[in-house]
Design a protein around this motif. Structure first.
Motif: not given
Length: 283
Positions: A84-85, A137-145
């Motif tokens: 991003x950016x 651009x403000x938030x980052x999404x992540x995940x688990x297995x």
């Protein structure tokens, strides 16, 4: 040099892709509005974990792209990146003993590198399969297995003013609570402020009618650093095309808003897994 045998193999795979596209357009599980338009191959050591569009060019990550310094410090696995950016955000997973955190490795447009470490919250798994930055651009999404009913939300390093400027600690900002469980999500990317497309490596059919789904996750509202609910829909099974027989592995995905193209990576069975296939879709 492309030999005649290689050319025949490439032609056969291309024919399979075309056939698959025709089948998908006529079948029950059609990947929603997304139509398969083509495919390409990338060397797996450099591309078998994920991809993103960085400054109008495709950027790949693979098992062989982990910097030696990060590997030596215990960060031995990279997931599906996002950009991003002009900033690149890589998702790193601890591969040494007793994991207590996950890390996001940021490369700035000027080539500087910073580590942002997220201590595991109570009940949070150590897996860090992908990074997906919201369109603002403000938030980052992540995940688990595994089988999960949530995605995790953190402030985006550097772009969110609440974060340190040159590396530091990231705390959990919120959760995306899903209306149905998902399994083994390998990559996600935002299509718009309230829609994520995610690629899974789910080998079961107990959650959805097909294995290895392309999921649409529709948020109830744009992310604001708080908990939000979301509706999950399977758009169908991702392409599983190879002259080799065996288990495929779905990896990362990328949506490029400038071109409207969606790309998804699939690693074919051995011994064809020397190259990762990148499928391209368009609405």
């Amino acid at each position: 040099m492309i030999t005649s045998r290689t050319a025949r193999c490439l032609a056969a795979v291309a024919a399979l892709v075309v056939a698959l596209a025709g089948t998908a357009s006529a079948g029950t599980f059609r990947l929603g509005a997304w139509k398969l338009t083509g495919s390409a191959e990338q060397p797996s050591p450099l591309a078998n974990q994920g991809l993103t569009t960085l400054r109008h060019e495709l950027h790949f990550e693979g098992n062989g792209t982990v910097p030696d310094a990060l590997r030596a410090d215990g960060w031995g696995h990279v997931g599906d990146p996002d950009a991003a950016r002009g900033y690149l955000f890589d998702a790193y997973q601890w591969t040494a003993a007793d994991p207590a955190a996950k890390m996001f490795y940021v490369t700035t447009p000027r080539g500087e590198h910073y580590r942002y470490v997220h201590p595991l919250a109570p009940g949070e798994l150590m897996n860090n399969s992908y990074a997906a930055v919201s369109p603002d651009g403000q938030w980052l999404v992540s995940g688990e297995w595994g089988t999960m009913n949530r995605l995790l939300v953190l402030p985006t390093p550097i772009l969110n003013r609440s974060t340190p400027r040159a590396g530091g600690t990231l705390q959990l900002a919120g959760r995306i609570t899903l209306d149905r469980p998902v399994r083994d999500v390998q990559g996600c990317d935002f299509v718009n402020p309230t829609t994520l497309l995610c690629a899974t490596d789910d080998t079961g059919t107990d959650l959805f009618p097909t294995t290895k789904q392309l999921l649409q996750i529709k948020l109830s509202r744009p992310l604001r650093g708080r908990d939000v609910t979301a509706r999950v829909t399977s758009l169908g099974q991702l392409p599983l095309v190879s002259k080799c027989q065996g288990e495929f592995e779905t990896e990362g995905n990328d949506y490029d808003p400038a071109t409207g193209l969606l790309r998804v990576e699939v690693v074919p069975p051995a011994p064809c897994d020397a190259n990762t296939t990148v499928y391209t879709f368009r609405r």
